[in-house]
Design a protein around this motif. Sequence first.
Motif, PDB file in Angstrom:
ATOM      1  N   VAL A  58     -30.407 -65.011 -35.491  1.00 18.97           N
ATOM      2  CA  VAL A  58     -31.209 -65.682 -34.961  1.00 18.97           C
ATOM      3  C   VAL A  58     -32.265 -64.812 -33.649  1.00 18.97           C
ATOM      4  N   ASP A  59     -33.178 -65.495 -33.857  1.00 17.79           N
ATOM      5  CA  ASP A  59     -34.027 -64.344 -32.537  1.00 17.79           C
ATOM      6  C   ASP A  59     -33.289 -64.224 -31.205  1.00 17.79           C
ATOM      7  N   GLU A  60     -32.728 -63.448 -30.528  1.00 14.55           N
ATOM      8  CA  GLU A  60     -32.030 -63.394 -29.395  1.00 14.55           C
ATOM      9  C   GLU A  60     -32.362 -63.681 -28.617  1.00 14.55           C
ATOM     10  N   GLU A  61     -33.547 -63.920 -27.802  1.00 15.40           N
ATOM     11  CA  GLU A  61     -34.180 -64.890 -26.632  1.00 15.40           C
ATOM     12  C   GLU A  61     -34.122 -65.612 -27.414  1.00 15.40           C
ATOM     13  N   LEU A  62     -33.649 -67.358 -28.389  1.00 10.69           N
ATOM     14  CA  LEU A  62     -33.790 -68.174 -28.784  1.00 10.69           C
ATOM     15  C   LEU A  62     -32.243 -68.595 -28.332  1.00 10.69           C
ATOM     16  N   LEU A  63     -31.661 -67.446 -29.026  1.00 15.12           N
ATOM     17  CA  LEU A  63     -30.093 -67.548 -29.163  1.00 15.12           C
ATOM     18  C   LEU A  63     -29.007 -67.807 -27.556  1.00 15.12           C
ATOM     19  N   ARG A  64     -30.152 -66.943 -26.976  1.00 12.26           N
ATOM     20  CA  ARG A  64     -29.561 -67.007 -25.710  1.00 12.26           C
ATOM     21  C   ARG A  64     -30.557 -68.044 -24.604  1.00 12.26           C
ATOM     22  N   ARG A  65     -31.267 -68.764 -24.627  1.00 15.75           N
ATOM     23  CA  ARG A  65     -31.549 -70.006 -24.317  1.00 15.75           C
ATOM     24  C   ARG A  65     -30.665 -71.179 -25.074  1.00 15.75           C
ATOM     25  N   ALA A  66     -30.417 -71.222 -26.253  1.00 13.99           N
ATOM     26  CA  ALA A  66     -28.597 -72.267 -27.346  1.00 13.99           C
ATOM     27  C   ALA A  66     -27.674 -71.701 -25.394  1.00 13.99           C
ATOM     28  N   LEU A  67     -26.901 -70.515 -25.577  1.00 12.93           N
ATOM     29  CA  LEU A  67     -25.946 -70.271 -24.688  1.00 12.93           C
ATOM     30  C   LEU A  67     -26.581 -71.007 -23.233  1.00 12.93           C
ATOM     31  N   GLY A  68     -27.917 -70.160 -22.632  1.00  9.22           N
ATOM     32  CA  GLY A  68     -27.800 -70.851 -21.279  1.00  9.22           C
ATOM     33  C   GLY A  68     -27.674 -72.782 -21.536  1.00  9.22           C
ATOM     34  N   ILE A  69     -27.845 -73.398 -22.458  1.00  6.84           N
ATOM     35  CA  ILE A  69     -27.816 -75.109 -21.966  1.00  6.84           C
ATOM     36  C   ILE A  69     -26.546 -75.193 -22.503  1.00  6.84           C
ATOM     37  N   LEU A  70     -25.709 -74.448 -22.990  1.00  4.45           N
ATOM     38  CA  LEU A  70     -24.119 -74.279 -22.752  1.00  4.45           C
ATOM     39  C   LEU A  70     -24.366 -74.351 -22.234  1.00  4.45           C
ATOM     40  N   GLU A  71     -23.925 -72.953 -21.193  1.00  3.69           N
ATOM     41  CA  GLU A  71     -24.024 -73.146 -19.510  1.00  3.69           C
ATOM     42  C   GLU A  71     -24.261 -73.681 -18.834  1.00  3.69           C
ATOM     43  N   ASP A  72     -25.234 -75.033 -18.908  1.00  2.00           N
ATOM     44  CA  ASP A  72     -25.506 -75.762 -18.237  1.00  2.00           C
ATOM     45  C   ASP A  72     -24.996 -77.119 -18.333  1.00  2.00           C
ATOM     46  N   GLU A  73     -24.244 -76.767 -19.619  1.00  5.43           N
ATOM     47  CA  GLU A  73     -24.032 -78.063 -19.536  1.00  5.43           C
ATOM     48  C   GLU A  73     -22.055 -78.161 -19.632  1.00  5.43           C
ATOM     49  N   GLY A  74     -21.907 -77.003 -18.924  1.00  8.58           N
ATOM     50  CA  GLY A  74     -20.638 -76.209 -18.706  1.00  8.58           C
ATOM     51  C   GLY A  74     -19.320 -76.118 -20.001  1.00  8.58           C
ATOM     52  N   LYS A  75     -19.922 -75.874 -20.819  1.00  8.42           N
ATOM     53  CA  LYS A  75     -19.498 -75.773 -21.797  1.00  8.42           C
ATOM     54  C   LYS A  75     -19.063 -73.900 -22.092  1.00  8.42           C
ATOM     55  N   CYS A  76     -19.936 -73.061 -21.654  1.00  7.37           N
ATOM     56  CA  CYS A  76     -19.286 -71.760 -21.300  1.00  7.37           C
ATOM     57  C   CYS A  76     -19.757 -70.841 -20.504  1.00  7.37           C
ATOM     58  N   ALA A  77     -19.892 -70.068 -19.972  1.00  6.52           N
ATOM     59  CA  ALA A  77     -19.689 -69.200 -19.427  1.00  6.52           C
ATOM     60  C   ALA A  77     -20.233 -67.817 -19.131  1.00  6.52           C
ATOM     61  N   ILE A  78     -21.228 -67.249 -19.046  1.00  8.10           N
ATOM     62  CA  ILE A  78     -21.694 -66.153 -19.771  1.00  8.10           C
ATOM     63  C   ILE A  78     -21.521 -64.725 -18.476  1.00  8.10           C
ATOM     64  N   PHE A  79     -20.938 -63.331 -19.315  1.00  7.51           N
ATOM     65  CA  PHE A  79     -21.349 -62.547 -18.344  1.00  7.51           C
ATOM     66  C   PHE A  79     -21.803 -60.900 -18.782  1.00  7.51           C
ATOM     67  N   GLY A  88     -21.004 -60.645 -22.898  1.00  5.72           N
ATOM     68  CA  GLY A  88     -19.779 -61.772 -23.263  1.00  5.72           C
ATOM     69  C   GLY A  88     -19.340 -63.231 -22.420  1.00  5.72           C
ATOM     70  N   ILE A  89     -19.894 -64.152 -23.630  1.00  3.87           N
ATOM     71  CA  ILE A  89     -19.942 -65.656 -23.504  1.00  3.87           C
ATOM     72  C   ILE A  89     -18.065 -66.311 -23.681  1.00  3.87           C
ATOM     73  N   LYS A  90     -17.841 -67.088 -22.658  1.00  2.79           N
ATOM     74  CA  LYS A  90     -16.465 -67.192 -23.379  1.00  2.79           C
ATOM     75  C   LYS A  90     -16.482 -68.518 -23.140  1.00  2.79           C
ATOM     76  N   PHE A  91     -15.990 -69.342 -24.082  1.00  2.22           N
ATOM     77  CA  PHE A  91     -16.363 -71.233 -24.008  1.00  2.22           C
ATOM     78  C   PHE A  91     -14.986 -71.901 -23.458  1.00  2.22           C
ATOM     79  N   LEU A  92     -16.153 -72.773 -22.913  1.00  2.00           N
ATOM     80  CA  LEU A  92     -14.510 -73.917 -21.999  1.00  2.00           C
ATOM     81  C   LEU A  92     -14.856 -75.056 -22.799  1.00  2.00           C
TER      82      LEU A  92
END
Length: 92
Positions: A58-79, A88-92
């Motif tokens: 998938v388009d990297e920008e779209l993937l990063r937006r999805a990861l940002g949503i997960l980060e906002d929900e407390g489901k991952c941390a982005i390094f 890096g993405i650590k899934f919580l």
Amino acid sequence: GEWLDEQKTRCRILWRKPEQLASDVYEWAIANGNIGSVCTVYELHSGEDVNGMSFEGVDEELLRRALGILEDEGKCAIFKGDTSDEDGIKFL
């Protein structure tokens, strides 16, 4: 779809909303035992473990937006890595 500029001359056609993509990524992380683990953006985008998943390639920008949503929900941390592929993405 969504407009990329104010003049509405360019748009991005989305076959999945970022929120759905975020859900798919997190479901993949759970199903593959990646909660508590770290992976890179590259691995989520192009790794062997994501073969056939909705977010593979998938388009990297779209993937990063999805990861940002997960980060906002407390489901991952982005390094930050040395390059964007090495972030890096650590899934919580």
